[in-house]
Design a protein around this motif. Structure first.
Motif, PDB file in Angstrom:
ATOM      1  N   VAL A 473       9.167  23.690   8.797  1.00  0.00           N
ATOM      2  CA  VAL A 473       9.683  22.509   7.968  1.00  0.00           C
ATOM      3  C   VAL A 473       8.889  20.763   8.526  1.00  0.00           C
ATOM      4  CG1 VAL A 473      12.680  23.524   7.951  1.00  0.00           C
ATOM      5  CG2 VAL A 473      11.332  21.992  10.158  1.00  0.00           C
ATOM      6  N   ASP A 474       8.079  20.690   9.213  1.00  0.00           N
ATOM      7  CA  ASP A 474       6.868  19.783   8.752  1.00  0.00           C
ATOM      8  C   ASP A 474       6.339  19.638   7.819  1.00  0.00           C
ATOM      9  OD1 ASP A 474       5.308  22.073   9.266  1.00  0.00           O
ATOM     10  OD2 ASP A 474       4.273  20.884  11.065  1.00  0.00           O
ATOM     11  N   GLN A 475       6.395  20.237   6.520  1.00  0.00           N
ATOM     12  CA  GLN A 475       5.965  20.069   5.185  1.00  0.00           C
ATOM     13  C   GLN A 475       7.159  20.081   4.338  1.00  0.00           C
ATOM     14  OE1 GLN A 475       2.628  19.404   4.914  1.00  0.00           O
ATOM     15  NE2 GLN A 475       2.101  20.200   7.160  1.00  0.00           N
ATOM     16  N   ALA A 476       6.517  19.265   3.304  1.00  0.00           N
ATOM     17  CA  ALA A 476       8.461  18.812   2.209  1.00  0.00           C
ATOM     18  C   ALA A 476       8.408  20.183   1.703  1.00  0.00           C
ATOM     19  CB  ALA A 476       7.240  17.817   0.982  1.00  0.00           C
ATOM     20  N   TRP A 477       9.729  20.336   1.193  1.00  0.00           N
ATOM     21  CA  TRP A 477       9.670  21.410   0.311  1.00  0.00           C
ATOM     22  C   TRP A 477      10.630  20.124  -1.549  1.00  0.00           C
ATOM     23  CZ3 TRP A 477      11.211  26.331   2.016  1.00  0.00           C
ATOM     24  CH2 TRP A 477      10.391  26.739   2.772  1.00  0.00           C
ATOM     25  N   TYR A 478      10.738  21.511  -2.210  1.00  0.00           N
ATOM     26  CA  TYR A 478      10.564  21.498  -3.427  1.00  0.00           C
ATOM     27  C   TYR A 478      11.628  22.343  -3.843  1.00  0.00           C
ATOM     28  CZ  TYR A 478       6.567  18.486  -3.446  1.00  0.00           C
ATOM     29  OH  TYR A 478       5.600  17.395  -2.730  1.00  0.00           O
ATOM     30  N   CYS A 479      11.967  21.985  -4.953  1.00  0.00           N
ATOM     31  CA  CYS A 479      13.461  23.060  -5.247  1.00  0.00           C
ATOM     32  C   CYS A 479      13.227  22.707  -6.716  1.00  0.00           C
ATOM     33  CB  CYS A 479      14.453  22.091  -5.129  1.00  0.00           C
ATOM     34  SG  CYS A 479      15.683  23.394  -6.382  1.00  0.00           S
ATOM     35  N   VAL A 480      12.388  23.959  -7.015  1.00  0.00           N
ATOM     36  CA  VAL A 480      11.601  24.621  -8.622  1.00  0.00           C
ATOM     37  C   VAL A 480      12.913  25.704  -9.114  1.00  0.00           C
ATOM     38  CG1 VAL A 480      10.364  26.497 -10.150  1.00  0.00           C
ATOM     39  CG2 VAL A 480       9.753  24.764  -7.661  1.00  0.00           C
ATOM     40  N   GLU A 481      13.237  24.840 -10.436  1.00  0.00           N
ATOM     41  CA  GLU A 481      14.906  25.458 -11.407  1.00  0.00           C
ATOM     42  C   GLU A 481      14.095  25.629 -12.368  1.00  0.00           C
ATOM     43  OE1 GLU A 481      18.693  23.831 -12.680  1.00  0.00           O
ATOM     44  OE2 GLU A 481      18.412  23.194 -11.179  1.00  0.00           O
ATOM     45  N   TRP A 482      13.944  27.426 -12.451  1.00  0.00           N
ATOM     46  CA  TRP A 482      13.967  27.546 -13.989  1.00  0.00           C
ATOM     47  C   TRP A 482      15.206  28.030 -14.851  1.00  0.00           C
ATOM     48  CZ3 TRP A 482      15.846  32.048 -15.791  1.00  0.00           C
ATOM     49  CH2 TRP A 482      15.474  33.182 -17.202  1.00  0.00           C
ATOM     50  N   THR A 483      14.919  27.265 -16.167  1.00  0.00           N
ATOM     51  CA  THR A 483      16.499  27.321 -17.499  1.00  0.00           C
ATOM     52  C   THR A 483      15.871  27.793 -18.127  1.00  0.00           C
ATOM     53  OG1 THR A 483      16.916  24.811 -16.373  1.00  0.00           O
ATOM     54  CG2 THR A 483      18.090  25.931 -18.228  1.00  0.00           C
ATOM     55  N   ARG A 484      17.233  29.234 -18.158  1.00  0.00           N
ATOM     56  CA  ARG A 484      16.837  29.593 -19.646  1.00  0.00           C
ATOM     57  C   ARG A 484      16.329  29.260 -20.477  1.00  0.00           C
ATOM     58  NH1 ARG A 484      17.909  35.289 -20.031  1.00  0.00           N
ATOM     59  NH2 ARG A 484      19.338  35.158 -18.239  1.00  0.00           N
TER      60      ARG A 484
END
Length: 541
Positions: A473-484
Motif C-alpha cells: 500500500v505504499d504506492q498510489a491506488w486508483y479506482c477505475v470505473e467502467w460505465t456501460r
C-alpha cells in the motif's frame, strides 16, 4: 496528477484578524480612484452571496476593501466559519517555542474571542472548529492533548453567545459545569465532540441532525470511564451517529436511554459487536437504514468472527450494510439489503481469499443492487456466484476502497477520459458500472487512461490490482470505473476462442478516481508543504 500547493513555512505570523476590519483606505488625493462607487455594485445582495459563497477565506479580505457595501456582504462569509487552536501541540506542530510564544498567543486569542462573541458579530458565526490541528488532519498520532486552560475556559464560557451556531467541532474541552451549561444552551445541526480521558458525568448533546463522538484512532487513545454518559437533547430528530473505538461503548449505552426514532445511519467501530448492549441498542433504532462497522487498531479483544441472527423485528428497514464479511449474514437475514460493502478498513487487511465469499454472498438476498468486495484475485467462479445470487446488481466494486495511508486531508479527483473499453464478464452479469481498485503505471492523464483501459479489458482473468502481483500500500491506488454505454449489447459468447471472446465484450466509458493528499494550513484556505509537516510531526511524536 495535480500536486498540492506548497508554502514555505508553518512558522508564526502576526495575527491580522482584527486588522481585517479596519476601514478601507481612501485613495490618494492626487491619483485617480480605483474604488468603484456604491452604485456600481448593481447586483442584489442575494446574488453577491451566491457568487462569493465558494470563495476561500484568504480571498475575502481584499474584497472587503472594495467598498462599504461589499464589506457588509463579505462580513458574514468571512466570520461565518472560525477555526481556533488553543492547544500546546499546535505550537510544536507549527515549530514554535511554547515558552516564548504562549503569552502572546493568549493575548491575541482573548482579543479575538471578545471580538467574535460581541453583540455585533456573534450572530454571524455559523461554524466553529476547535482542535489542536487543522481540519482534515488524520488523528492517528501518538501525543497527549493539552488544552491551554485560560483560552479553553473563555471559549467554553462564550459559546452560548453564538446564537446562530449550526456546526461545532469541539476537541478536548475541560469537563466542567460551565461546559455542561454552555452545551445545553446550544441548538446545532452538526456536533463533533472529543473528550479528555478524565471526563465524567452526563454530557448534553445539542445536535439535531448528526453527532460525532471520539472518532480518533490514535494507538495511545484511552477509553473513557463507564461513568461518562451522553444525553441527547433532540432525540426525535437525530439522524446520524458516528463514533470511533473509544466512543462506541458510550454511544451504545446512550441508545438504550434515548431511543432515536429518526436515526437512519449508525457508524461505529467493531467494538459495538462485542458490547453487551449490542442487541438492545439496535432495537432502539427502529428506522435504521444504514449501518457501518469500522475496524481499527485499538478495537480491543472479544470481537466475535460471526454474529448470531438478529431478531426479525430489529432494524426491519435496514437496506445498507458496511462492515466485515462475517457479520453480513446476521444483518441480511429477514431484511432486504440494497447495498453491501464487505470491507471494514482501507488497508489490504480488508481483502479476502475468493473461497470465503460464495457462502456469504448467497445469504444477502436477490434484491442487492450494489456490492463492494475486496479479494486478492477474481476467478470466473466468483463472478458466476455474483451473477447467480444478485440478478438486480447494477454496481460491482472490487478493491475500489484500497488506498495508501497518508495523514492530512484527502481530496478526491475524477479524471474523465475519452477512452472506451470492452468488458467481457460471464454471460448474464449485466452490471451498469464496474469499479476496480488498481495501482496504475504512468503519470500523465493519457498514460493513466491507457493503463485504466488495459486493466478493464484484462478483467477478470488478467486483472492485476497491484501491477506487481504483491499486496503493498505504499504506492498510489486508483479506482477505475467502467460505465456501460446505453444500448450496448452485453452478450458474451459462451464458447469460442479467446480473441473472439475478448472482442465481443460490452462497450463502456472510463473514468479514473484518485486521492490527492495534502495538509491544510492554519491560515484560511491555504496549504502547507508535506516536507514541512513531516518535520513538525517528528517534533510531536
Amino acid at each position: 496528477m495535480s500536486q498540492p500547493d506548497e508554502t514555505p513555512s508553518l512558522g508564526w505570523k502576526p495575527s491580522g484578524f482584527l486588522n481585517f476590519w479596519k476601514k478601507p483606505r481612501s485613495p490618494n488625493p492626487g491619483k485617480a480612484s480605483t474604488t468603484p462607487a456604491e452604485s456600481d455594485l448593481l447586483l442584489p445582495t442575494e446574488i453577491w452571496f451566491d457568487i462569493l459563497a465558494g470563495t476561500p477565506g484568504y480571498a475575502l479580505e481584499p474584497l472587503s476593501r472594495v467598498s462599504k457595501r461589499l464589506r457588509r456582504i463579505v462580513l458574514p462569509l468571512y466570520l461565518g466559519s472560525q477555526q481556533i487552536f488553543p492547544f500546546v501541540e499546535t505550537f510544536a506542530f507549527r515549530r514554535l517555542n511554547v515558552r516564548v510564544e504562549l503569552a502572546g498567543y493568549q493575548e491575541r486569542a482573548r482579543e479575538r474571542l471578545e471580538f467574535l462573541s460581541g453583540e455585533q458579530f456573534s450572530p454571524v458565526v455559523r461554524d466553529l472548529f476547535v482542535s489542536p490541528y487543522p481540519p482534515g488532519y488524520n488523528r492517528r498520532h501518538r501525543v497527549e492533548h493539552r488544552p491551554i486552560e485560560d483560552i479553553m475556559k473563555q471559549l467554553i464560557l462564550v459559546l452560548p453567545r453564538f446564537c446562530n451556531l449550526k456546526k461545532l467541532v469541539l476537541h478536548f474541552p475541560f469537563c466542567s459545569e460551565t461546559l455542561l451549561s454552555s452545551l445545553t444552551a446550544l441548538q446545532l445541526d452538526s456536533f463533533e465532540l472529543e473528550m479528555l480521558p478524565t471526563a465524567q458525568g452526563e454530557i448534553p448533546v445539542p445536535a439535531r441532525t448528526e453527532f460525532f463522538f471520539d472518532r480518533s484512532t490514535s494507538p495511545i487513545q484511552i477509553f473513557p470511564p463507564a461513568s461518562l454518559s451522553l444525553r441527547f437533547m433532540f432525540p426525535a430528530s437525530l439522524e446520524r451517529l458516528v463514533a470511533g473505538p473509544t466512543g462506541t461503548d458510550t454511544i451504545a449505552r446512550a441508545l438504550l436511554q434515548h431511543p432515536l426514532p429518526s436515526l437512519h445511519t449508525l457508524d461505529l467501530s467493531l467494538r459495538f459487536a462485542a458490547s453487551p448492549h449490542f442487541a438492545d441498542a439496535l432495537a432502539a433504532c427502529p428506522n435504521l437504514i444504514s449501518i457501518r462497522l469500522r475496524s481499527t487498531a485499538i478495537d480491543g479483544s472479544g470481537i466475535p468472527p460471526f454474529l448470531p441472527p438478529l431478531p426479525r423485528t430489529t432494524i426491519p428497514r435496514l437496506s445498507s450494510y458496511h462492515g466485515p464479511l462475517g457479520f453480513a449474514p446476521a444483518f441480511a437475514r429477514n431484511r432486504t439489503l440494497r447495498a453491501a460493502r464487505l470491507w471494514s478498513s482501507h488497508s489490504v487487511s480488508a481483502v479476502s481469499t475468493p473461497s470465503l465469499l460464495p457462502p456469504i454472498l448467497h445469504t444477502l438476498g436477490p434484491a442487492l443492487e450494489r456490492l463492494e468486495i475486496g479479494v486478492t484475485v477474481v476467478p470466473e467462479s466468483l463472478l458466476e456466484t455474483i451473477r447467480d445470487a444478485f440478478p438486480a446488481l447494477t454496481v460491482l466494486a472490487i478493491n475500489a476502497h484500497l488506498d495508501s495511508f497518508h495523514p492530512g486531508t484527502v481530496e478526491r479527483h475524477v479524471l474523465t477520459t475519452a477512452l472506451q473499453a470492452r468488458l467481457a464478464p460471464p454471460r448474464g452479469l449485466g452490471v451498469r458500472a464496474l469499479r476496480l481498485g488498481v495501482q496504475l503505471p504512468g503519470t500523465s492523464h493519457q498514460e493513466l487512461g491507457e493503463s485504466a483501459r488495459a486493466a478493464v479489458e484484462a478483467f477478470p482473468g488478467g486483472y492485476d490490482p497491484t501491477s506487481w502481483r504483491r499486496w503493498v500500500v505504499d504506492q498510489a491506488w486508483y479506482c477505475v470505473e467502467w460505465t456501460r454505454v446505453e444500448g450496448a449489447d452485453a452478450a458474451v459468447p459462451a464458447d469460442g476462442d479467446a480473441d473472439a471472446k475478448a472482442g465481443s465484450g460490452t462497450e463502456g466509458t472510463l473514468t479514473v478516481e484518485y486521492g490527492e493528499h495534502y495538509f491544510r494550513s492554519f491560515d484560511r484556505g491555504s496549504r502547507i508543504s508535506s516536507r514541512t509537516v513531516d518535520e513538525a510531526i517528528l517534533r510531536i511524536s
